[in-house]
Design a protein around this motif. Structure first.
Motif, PDB file in Angstrom:
ATOM      1  N   ALA A 173       0.830  -1.203   0.000  1.00  0.00           N
ATOM      2  CA  ALA A 173       0.000   0.000   0.000  1.00  0.00           C
ATOM      3  C   ALA A 173       0.866   1.255   0.000  1.00  0.00           C
ATOM      4  N   MET A 174       1.937   1.234   0.787  1.00  0.00           N
ATOM      5  CA  MET A 174       2.841   2.387   0.834  1.00  0.00           C
ATOM      6  C   MET A 174       3.518   2.595  -0.521  1.00  0.00           C
ATOM      7  N   LEU A 175       3.934   1.509  -1.148  1.00  0.00           N
ATOM      8  CA  LEU A 175       4.562   1.595  -2.470  1.00  0.00           C
ATOM      9  C   LEU A 175       3.597   2.158  -3.508  1.00  0.00           C
ATOM     10  N   LEU A 176       2.373   1.632  -3.531  1.00  0.00           N
ATOM     11  CA  LEU A 176       1.387   2.093  -4.514  1.00  0.00           C
ATOM     12  C   LEU A 176       1.028   3.562  -4.291  1.00  0.00           C
ATOM     13  N   ALA A 177       0.984   3.990  -3.027  1.00  0.00           N
ATOM     14  CA  ALA A 177       0.692   5.396  -2.736  1.00  0.00           C
ATOM     15  C   ALA A 177       1.787   6.291  -3.286  1.00  0.00           C
ATOM     16  N   ARG A 178       3.036   5.876  -3.135  1.00  0.00           N
ATOM     17  CA  ARG A 178       4.150   6.675  -3.655  1.00  0.00           C
ATOM     18  C   ARG A 178       4.148   6.711  -5.177  1.00  0.00           C
ATOM     19  N   LEU A 179       3.900   5.566  -5.793  1.00  0.00           N
ATOM     20  CA  LEU A 179       3.930   5.489  -7.258  1.00  0.00           C
ATOM     21  C   LEU A 179       2.786   6.267  -7.891  1.00  0.00           C
ATOM     22  N   SER A 180       1.621   6.252  -7.238  1.00  0.00           N
ATOM     23  CA  SER A 180       0.437   6.894  -7.810  1.00  0.00           C
ATOM     24  C   SER A 180       0.273   8.346  -7.369  1.00  0.00           C
ATOM     25  N   GLY A 181       0.980   8.732  -6.309  1.00  0.00           N
ATOM     26  CA  GLY A 181       0.825  10.081  -5.782  1.00  0.00           C
ATOM     27  C   GLY A 181      -0.516  10.317  -5.122  1.00  0.00           C
ATOM     28  N   THR A 182      -1.167   9.239  -4.662  1.00  0.00           N
ATOM     29  CA  THR A 182      -2.463   9.340  -4.003  1.00  0.00           C
ATOM     30  C   THR A 182      -2.405   8.653  -2.638  1.00  0.00           C
ATOM     31  N   ARG A 183      -3.404   8.933  -1.800  1.00  0.00           N
ATOM     32  CA  ARG A 183      -3.445   8.361  -0.457  1.00  0.00           C
ATOM     33  C   ARG A 183      -4.483   7.259  -0.323  1.00  0.00           C
ATOM     34  N   ASP A 184      -5.467   7.245  -1.209  1.00  0.00           N
ATOM     35  CA  ASP A 184      -6.588   6.305  -1.114  1.00  0.00           C
ATOM     36  C   ASP A 184      -6.257   5.063  -1.951  1.00  0.00           C
ATOM     37  N   ILE A 185      -5.855   3.988  -1.274  1.00  0.00           N
ATOM     38  CA  ILE A 185      -5.352   2.802  -1.963  1.00  0.00           C
ATOM     39  C   ILE A 185      -6.282   1.617  -1.698  1.00  0.00           C
ATOM     40  N   ALA A 186      -6.769   1.019  -2.777  1.00  0.00           N
ATOM     41  CA  ALA A 186      -7.597  -0.197  -2.688  1.00  0.00           C
ATOM     42  C   ALA A 186      -6.844  -1.365  -3.314  1.00  0.00           C
ATOM     43  N   ILE A 187      -6.742  -2.447  -2.569  1.00  0.00           N
ATOM     44  CA  ILE A 187      -6.055  -3.660  -3.027  1.00  0.00           C
ATOM     45  C   ILE A 187      -7.000  -4.833  -2.824  1.00  0.00           C
ATOM     46  N   GLY A 188      -7.129  -5.675  -3.815  1.00  0.00           N
ATOM     47  CA  GLY A 188      -7.947  -6.875  -3.693  1.00  0.00           C
ATOM     48  C   GLY A 188      -7.138  -8.026  -3.140  1.00  0.00           C
ATOM     49  N   THR A 189      -7.810  -8.924  -2.437  1.00  0.00           N
ATOM     50  CA  THR A 189      -7.125 -10.123  -1.960  1.00  0.00           C
ATOM     51  C   THR A 189      -8.119 -11.271  -1.841  1.00  0.00           C
ATOM     52  N   PRO A 190      -7.716 -12.488  -2.169  1.00  0.00           N
ATOM     53  CA  PRO A 190      -8.611 -13.642  -1.979  1.00  0.00           C
ATOM     54  C   PRO A 190      -8.540 -14.145  -0.544  1.00  0.00           C
ATOM     55  N   VAL A 191      -9.676 -14.637  -0.040  1.00  0.00           N
ATOM     56  CA  VAL A 191      -9.727 -15.267   1.279  1.00  0.00           C
ATOM     57  C   VAL A 191     -10.258 -16.690   1.105  1.00  0.00           C
ATOM     58  N   ALA A 192      -9.717 -17.604   1.918  1.00  0.00           N
ATOM     59  CA  ALA A 192     -10.010 -19.029   1.724  1.00  0.00           C
ATOM     60  C   ALA A 192     -11.477 -19.368   1.955  1.00  0.00           C
ATOM     61  N   GLY A 193     -12.127 -18.709   2.917  1.00  0.00           N
ATOM     62  CA  GLY A 193     -13.542 -18.964   3.171  1.00  0.00           C
ATOM     63  C   GLY A 193     -13.829 -20.286   3.856  1.00  0.00           C
ATOM     64  N   ARG A 194     -12.798 -20.892   4.456  1.00  0.00           N
ATOM     65  CA  ARG A 194     -12.987 -22.182   5.137  1.00  0.00           C
ATOM     66  C   ARG A 194     -12.785 -21.966   6.638  1.00  0.00           C
ATOM     67  N   GLY A 195     -13.804 -21.448   7.279  1.00  0.00           N
ATOM     68  CA  GLY A 195     -13.698 -21.100   8.686  1.00  0.00           C
ATOM     69  C   GLY A 195     -13.908 -22.249   9.643  1.00  0.00           C
ATOM     70  N   GLU A 196     -14.263 -23.413   9.144  1.00  0.00           N
ATOM     71  CA  GLU A 196     -14.498 -24.575  10.008  1.00  0.00           C
ATOM     72  C   GLU A 196     -13.585 -25.719   9.586  1.00  0.00           C
ATOM     73  N   GLN A 197     -13.046 -26.458  10.568  1.00  0.00           N
ATOM     74  CA  GLN A 197     -12.131 -27.551  10.271  1.00  0.00           C
ATOM     75  C   GLN A 197     -12.798 -28.639   9.436  1.00  0.00           C
ATOM     76  N   ALA A 198     -14.110 -28.802   9.587  1.00  0.00           N
ATOM     77  CA  ALA A 198     -14.834 -29.832   8.831  1.00  0.00           C
ATOM     78  C   ALA A 198     -14.783 -29.577   7.330  1.00  0.00           C
ATOM     79  N   LEU A 199     -14.432 -28.350   6.920  1.00  0.00           N
ATOM     80  CA  LEU A 199     -14.385 -28.018   5.497  1.00  0.00           C
ATOM     81  C   LEU A 199     -13.028 -28.301   4.868  1.00  0.00           C
ATOM     82  N   ASP A 200     -12.019 -28.657   5.693  1.00  0.00           N
ATOM     83  CA  ASP A 200     -10.656 -28.800   5.182  1.00  0.00           C
ATOM     84  C   ASP A 200     -10.527 -29.854   4.091  1.00  0.00           C
ATOM     85  N   ASP A 201     -11.299 -30.930   4.173  1.00  0.00           N
ATOM     86  CA  ASP A 201     -11.168 -32.030   3.217  1.00  0.00           C
ATOM     87  C   ASP A 201     -12.167 -31.948   2.073  1.00  0.00           C
TER      88      ASP A 201
END
Length: 292
Positions: free
Chosen positions: A135-163
């Motif tokens: 985020a700090m790098l993108l702010a410097r490169l873009s010259g802006t302060r409002d930085i949005a970054i996407g990220t994936p989340v596993a969505g497996r909050g219960e151990q029963a879903l592991d398999d």
């Protein structure tokens, strides 16, 4: 060579560990003249979908968990800039051709260990430290302060879903206000707070969120964010078959879904010590040159 093609609607990256394990088990059993026998799974994918629907409730019910999460994202992403203006080698075309290139580097074990220590010192995760740096790098490169970054989340909050083999992954938009007067530790504290809030509201499907927020749609860019951060810390799957030496054959598809995607994968020793990270930058070739 064994080729397995799975549509993303049916499986995510986490699914390949149980899928590979079951394939190797079946091979060993068939080779010995038998048939594979697996214990029944505690839950099926349909159980997960029914549980999600019951837990989240209806979108039009103001007292439901889903309505509360939608309200959170409406507030969090209100006024988000249409796109992050990074310095590019060429003007953004009206229609992205989705062609991509990639550049890989290795993060040394000493840096990996230092980053992990920094995360522990600030009661954060290694992902949060990396997110803060990006985020700090993108702010410097873009010259802006409002930085949005996407990220994936596993969505497996219960151990029963592991398999389970299935599509559990969701995409989150992590929005950060980067104050140029703040030092790294101060920004890390802010990122930690915002990341935890986002992870606590991770059940609204990204596609539905786009429909609800109605950002200006364009064939030239990805909606809501144009930079993705992917952090892989899954346990390595060992491939072992009787009478065979087995290895994975990776291949790269020249595709860029975003302007820039930063992919990090940790290497952890048997004793749990950091052994470095593999970093890959996937970039849109209609915007960036490899040298850039």
């Amino acid at each position: 060579v064994v080729v397995c093609v799975v549509h993303h609607i049916a499986a995510d990256g986490f699914s390949f560990a149980p899928l590979t394990r079951d394939l190797l088990t079946a091979y060993a059993e068939r080779r010995g003249g038998g048939a594979p026998q697996w214990p029944p799974l505690p839950v099926q994918y349909v159980d997960y979908t029914l549980w999600q629907r019951e837990l989240l409730g209806a979108e039009n019910d103001p007292d439901s968990l889903l309505a509360a999460q939608v309200a959170f994202w409406r507030k969090t992403l209100s006024g988000l800039p249409e796109q992050l203006e990074l310095p590019t080698d060429r003007p953004r075309p009206a229609v992205s051709n989705r062609t991509g290139g990639s550049l890989s580097v290795q993060v040394p074990a000493s840096v990996h260990a230092g980053l992990s220590a920094l995360a522990r010192e600030h009661n954060a995760t290694l992902f949060m430290v990396v997110h803060t740096a990006l985020a700090m790098l993108l702010a410097r490169l873009s010259g802006t302060r409002d930085i949005a970054i996407g990220t994936p989340v596993a969505g497996r909050g219960e151990q029963a879903l592991d398999d389970l083999i299935g599509m559990f992954v969701n995409t989150l938009v992590l929005r950060t206000e980067v104050n140029p007067a703040a030092n790294f530790a101060e920004l890390l504290t802010e990122v930690r707070s915002r990341d935890l809030a986002a992870f606590g509201h991770a059940d609204v499907p990204f596609e539905r969120l786009v429909d609800l927020l109605e950002p200006v749609r364009s064939t030239a860019r990805h909606p809501l964010f144009q930079v993705m951060l992917t952090f892989q810390n899954l346990a390595r799957t060992d491939l072992a078959l009787p009478g065979l030496a087995v290895s994975a054959a990776d291949f790269t598809v020249p595709l860029a879904k975003f302007d820039l995607q930063v992919e990090l994968a940790e290497h952890i020793g048997a004793d749990g010590a950091p052994q470095g990270m593999a970093a890959t930058f996937v970039y849109a070739t209609d915007l960036f040159d490899r040298a850039t």
